[in-house]
Design a protein around this motif. Structure first.
Motif, PDB file in Angstrom:
ATOM      1  N   LEU A  48       4.164  -9.394 -15.441  1.00 41.80           N
ATOM      2  CA  LEU A  48       3.678 -10.933 -15.006  1.00 41.80           C
ATOM      3  C   LEU A  48       5.221 -11.071 -14.066  1.00 41.80           C
ATOM      4  O   LEU A  48       6.275 -10.835 -14.861  1.00 41.80           O
ATOM      5  N   THR A  49       5.070 -11.843 -13.076  1.00 42.96           N
ATOM      6  CA  THR A  49       6.371 -12.098 -12.198  1.00 42.96           C
ATOM      7  C   THR A  49       6.311 -13.028 -11.334  1.00 42.96           C
ATOM      8  O   THR A  49       5.096 -13.635 -11.019  1.00 42.96           O
ATOM      9  N   GLY A  50       7.307 -13.767 -11.221  1.00 43.19           N
ATOM     10  CA  GLY A  50       7.423 -14.689 -10.028  1.00 43.19           C
ATOM     11  C   GLY A  50       7.567 -14.209  -8.563  1.00 43.19           C
ATOM     12  O   GLY A  50       7.673 -14.971  -7.633  1.00 43.19           O
ATOM     13  N   LEU A  51       7.789 -13.004  -8.490  1.00 45.90           N
ATOM     14  CA  LEU A  51       8.286 -12.361  -7.277  1.00 45.90           C
ATOM     15  C   LEU A  51       6.983 -12.031  -6.210  1.00 45.90           C
ATOM     16  O   LEU A  51       5.983 -11.606  -6.839  1.00 45.90           O
ATOM     17  N   VAL A  52       7.133 -12.344  -4.851  1.00 46.05           N
ATOM     18  CA  VAL A  52       5.933 -12.382  -4.034  1.00 46.05           C
ATOM     19  C   VAL A  52       6.101 -11.275  -2.861  1.00 46.05           C
ATOM     20  O   VAL A  52       5.528 -11.560  -1.848  1.00 46.05           O
ATOM     21  N   HIS A  53       6.718 -10.216  -3.030  1.00 49.67           N
ATOM     22  CA  HIS A  53       7.023  -9.528  -1.712  1.00 49.67           C
ATOM     23  C   HIS A  53       6.385  -8.002  -2.159  1.00 49.67           C
ATOM     24  O   HIS A  53       6.273  -7.727  -3.390  1.00 49.67           O
ATOM     25  N   PRO A  54       6.099  -7.003  -1.148  1.00 50.31           N
ATOM     26  CA  PRO A  54       5.607  -5.867  -1.240  1.00 50.31           C
ATOM     27  C   PRO A  54       6.190  -4.774  -2.472  1.00 50.31           C
ATOM     28  O   PRO A  54       5.569  -4.011  -3.100  1.00 50.31           O
ATOM     29  N   GLU A  79       1.678  -9.170   3.431  1.00 51.01           N
ATOM     30  CA  GLU A  79       1.925  -7.715   3.160  1.00 51.01           C
ATOM     31  C   GLU A  79       1.527  -7.306   1.796  1.00 51.01           C
ATOM     32  O   GLU A  79       1.214  -5.940   1.493  1.00 51.01           O
ATOM     33  N   MET A  80       2.023  -7.989   0.928  1.00 48.10           N
ATOM     34  CA  MET A  80       1.788  -7.692  -0.471  1.00 48.10           C
ATOM     35  C   MET A  80       0.348  -7.459  -0.735  1.00 48.10           C
ATOM     36  O   MET A  80      -0.118  -6.619  -1.790  1.00 48.10           O
ATOM     37  N   VAL A  81      -0.543  -8.437  -0.554  1.00 50.03           N
ATOM     38  CA  VAL A  81      -1.956  -8.285  -0.742  1.00 50.03           C
ATOM     39  C   VAL A  81      -2.550  -7.111  -0.130  1.00 50.03           C
ATOM     40  O   VAL A  81      -3.305  -6.330  -0.630  1.00 50.03           O
ATOM     41  N   THR A  82      -2.059  -6.767   1.148  1.00 47.61           N
ATOM     42  CA  THR A  82      -2.618  -5.469   1.937  1.00 47.61           C
ATOM     43  C   THR A  82      -2.114  -4.343   1.027  1.00 47.61           C
ATOM     44  O   THR A  82      -3.185  -3.536   0.918  1.00 47.61           O
ATOM     45  N   MET A  83      -0.880  -4.343   0.759  1.00 47.57           N
ATOM     46  CA  MET A  83      -0.524  -3.197  -0.202  1.00 47.57           C
ATOM     47  C   MET A  83      -1.330  -2.907  -1.383  1.00 47.57           C
ATOM     48  O   MET A  83      -1.689  -1.831  -1.961  1.00 47.57           O
ATOM     49  N   ALA A  84      -1.482  -4.123  -2.079  1.00 53.56           N
ATOM     50  CA  ALA A  84      -2.063  -3.899  -3.245  1.00 53.56           C
ATOM     51  C   ALA A  84      -3.643  -3.596  -3.392  1.00 53.56           C
ATOM     52  O   ALA A  84      -3.818  -2.740  -4.028  1.00 53.56           O
TER      53      ALA A  84
ATOM     54  N   GLY B   9      15.805   2.258   7.922  1.00 49.04           N
ATOM     55  CA  GLY B   9      16.493   1.440   7.196  1.00 49.04           C
ATOM     56  C   GLY B   9      16.209  -0.082   7.347  1.00 49.04           C
ATOM     57  O   GLY B   9      16.636  -0.983   6.772  1.00 49.04           O
ATOM     58  N   GLY B  10      15.428  -0.270   8.404  1.00 52.35           N
ATOM     59  CA  GLY B  10      15.304  -1.591   8.903  1.00 52.35           C
ATOM     60  C   GLY B  10      14.237  -2.447   8.177  1.00 52.35           C
ATOM     61  O   GLY B  10      14.479  -3.716   7.989  1.00 52.35           O
ATOM     62  N   ALA B  11      13.269  -1.947   7.468  1.00 52.50           N
ATOM     63  CA  ALA B  11      12.150  -2.501   6.638  1.00 52.50           C
ATOM     64  C   ALA B  11      12.292  -2.344   5.253  1.00 52.50           C
ATOM     65  O   ALA B  11      12.300  -1.354   4.811  1.00 52.50           O
ATOM     66  N   PHE B  12      12.588  -3.666   4.417  1.00 53.03           N
ATOM     67  CA  PHE B  12      12.663  -3.279   3.052  1.00 53.03           C
ATOM     68  C   PHE B  12      11.343  -2.894   2.578  1.00 53.03           C
ATOM     69  O   PHE B  12      11.298  -2.350   1.394  1.00 53.03           O
ATOM     70  N   THR B  13      10.136  -3.173   3.394  1.00 54.79           N
ATOM     71  CA  THR B  13       8.999  -2.756   2.761  1.00 54.79           C
ATOM     72  C   THR B  13       8.898  -1.408   2.563  1.00 54.79           C
ATOM     73  O   THR B  13       8.172  -0.776   1.555  1.00 54.79           O
ATOM     74  N   SER B  14       9.219  -0.457   3.331  1.00 49.44           N
ATOM     75  CA  SER B  14       9.291   0.868   3.587  1.00 49.44           C
ATOM     76  C   SER B  14       9.938   1.617   2.218  1.00 49.44           C
ATOM     77  O   SER B  14       9.688   2.834   2.026  1.00 49.44           O
ATOM     78  N   ALA B  15      10.959   0.813   1.475  1.00 53.94           N
ATOM     79  CA  ALA B  15      11.730   1.569   0.581  1.00 53.94           C
ATOM     80  C   ALA B  15      10.704   1.826  -0.606  1.00 53.94           C
ATOM     81  O   ALA B  15       9.805   0.993  -0.956  1.00 53.94           O
ATOM     82  N   GLY B  16      10.676   3.114  -1.004  1.00 53.79           N
ATOM     83  CA  GLY B  16       9.724   3.583  -2.133  1.00 53.79           C
ATOM     84  C   GLY B  16       8.589   4.062  -1.651  1.00 53.79           C
ATOM     85  O   GLY B  16       7.969   5.066  -2.201  1.00 53.79           O
ATOM     86  N   PHE B  17       8.478   4.218  -0.199  1.00 56.45           N
ATOM     87  CA  PHE B  17       7.140   4.836   0.340  1.00 56.45           C
ATOM     88  C   PHE B  17       7.343   6.397   0.011  1.00 56.45           C
ATOM     89  O   PHE B  17       6.460   6.976  -0.547  1.00 56.45           O
ATOM     90  N   ALA B  18       8.380   7.273   0.180  1.00 56.09           N
ATOM     91  CA  ALA B  18       8.777   8.584  -0.112  1.00 56.09           C
ATOM     92  C   ALA B  18       8.445   9.027  -1.851  1.00 56.09           C
ATOM     93  O   ALA B  18       7.819   9.695  -1.903  1.00 56.09           O
ATOM     94  N   ALA B  19       9.117   7.935  -2.311  1.00 53.82           N
ATOM     95  CA  ALA B  19       8.779   8.075  -3.909  1.00 53.82           C
ATOM     96  C   ALA B  19       7.378   7.823  -4.308  1.00 53.82           C
ATOM     97  O   ALA B  19       6.817   8.911  -5.052  1.00 53.82           O
ATOM     98  N   GLY B  20       6.643   7.277  -3.526  1.00 56.85           N
ATOM     99  CA  GLY B  20       5.289   7.002  -3.762  1.00 56.85           C
ATOM    100  C   GLY B  20       4.541   8.442  -3.260  1.00 56.85           C
ATOM    101  O   GLY B  20       3.545   8.783  -3.894  1.00 56.85           O
ATOM    102  N   GLN B  21       4.924   8.865  -2.150  1.00 56.10           N
ATOM    103  CA  GLN B  21       4.516  10.107  -1.718  1.00 56.10           C
ATOM    104  C   GLN B  21       4.537  11.372  -2.677  1.00 56.10           C
ATOM    105  O   GLN B  21       3.550  12.277  -2.854  1.00 56.10           O
ATOM    106  N   VAL B  22       5.783  11.397  -3.301  1.00 51.29           N
ATOM    107  CA  VAL B  22       6.326  12.272  -3.820  1.00 51.29           C
ATOM    108  C   VAL B  22       5.362  12.339  -5.425  1.00 51.29           C
ATOM    109  O   VAL B  22       4.841  13.353  -5.659  1.00 51.29           O
TER     110      VAL B  22
END
Lengths: 122, 136
Positions: A48-54, A79-84, B9-22
């Motif tokens: 449970l969290t209030g954070l809403v990013h991927p 972005e979060m929904v897509t990843m989920a 380095g540009g996208a916060f979203t990408s962090a953890g992608f490699a960890a997920g793949q591994v």
């Protein structure tokens, strides 16, 4: 507790589909700090969290968390929904605060796992 | 087995992608969940640091018979005070990073907690090399 029951108790909206709602979570963990989730979550938990990013979904993926409840009526980013959806993680939203949402689940028998402290946290 | 990833380095979203793949690869290889968990968390925190502080970098993973090592190298600013950076709660992260649920000064402590061996070489203005080792 089955995810179906969580949905009912917290009166949640279901944002992502294709998840088995009969799935059972053993514990719950409430936090707005993902590093804390990484530090302490061990077993099969509902987050449970209030954070809403991927990064919430990334954290869930890496911690084998199958379902996430977003509290305080916040709306997850696209972005979060897509990843989920990609990762097959159930995303729920509730209008309750983090405290209240946790309290409702606790009252019905969903507890937190004992967190383990070590020389690093103390 | 060796794996290589470039962390953007540009996208916060990408962090953890490699960890997920591994993680996926290790699972396919039948590595135990506890080992996978240790390596995934340590690697994710390290990757996050790379994105947040060093504009990305390179990750090399080596899977041997009795250990897994992950080496993360960046050309970022380096870590000024490594002893303080190892302290729980010490952080130089921005407010934006904190609002994302990171930057609470737990990255390096989490790496230390989950890696069996953690080696950090850092030089100001040159970059940082983090080596995480987990025994199988």
């Amino acid at each position: 507790m089955k995810l179906n029951t969580v949905i009912e108790l917290l009166d949640t909206d279901v944002v992502t589909g294709k998840v088995n709602l009969d799935y059972e979570v053993y514990y719950a963990y409430g936090s707005d700090l993902l590093s804390d989730v990484l530090a302490f979550v061990k077993n099969n938990v509902l987050l449970l969290t209030g954070l809403v990013h991927p990064q919430v979904i990334r954290t869930a993926e890496l911690m084998d968390i199958k379902a996430v409840v977003i509290v305080r009526g916040k709306k997850p980013s696209q972005e979060m929904v897509t990843m989920a959806n990609q990762k097959g993680i159930l995303l729920l939203t509730t209008n309750h605060s983090l405290f209240t949402a946790c309290g409702i689940l606790y009252e019905k028998g969903l507890y937190g796992e004992e967190i383990v402290h070590d020389e690093i946290t103390l | 087995m060796k794996l290589h990833y470039k962390v953007d380095g540009g996208a916060f979203t990408s962090a953890g992608f490699a960890a997920g793949q591994v993680k996926r690869t290790l699972r396919q290889l039948g590595i135990s969940p506890e080992i996978i968990r240790k390596i995934s968390i340590a690697m994710y925190e390290a990757e996050m640091n790379m994105v947040l502080h060093a504009n990305g970098g390179n990750v090399d993973v080596e899977l041997a018979k009795d250990y897994i090592t992950v080496v993360l190298e960046d050309q970022g600013p380096g870590i000024e005070d490594i002893d303080r950076a190892m302290e729980v709660g010490y952080s130089t992260a921005s407010q934006k990073v904190r609002s994302m649920g990171f930057g609470a000064g737990m990255g390096l402590p989490n790496m230390k907690r989950y890696a069996d061996e953690l080696t950090i070489d850092t030089k100001l203005g040159v970059g940082t090399r983090v080596e995480l080792k987990v025994f199988i």
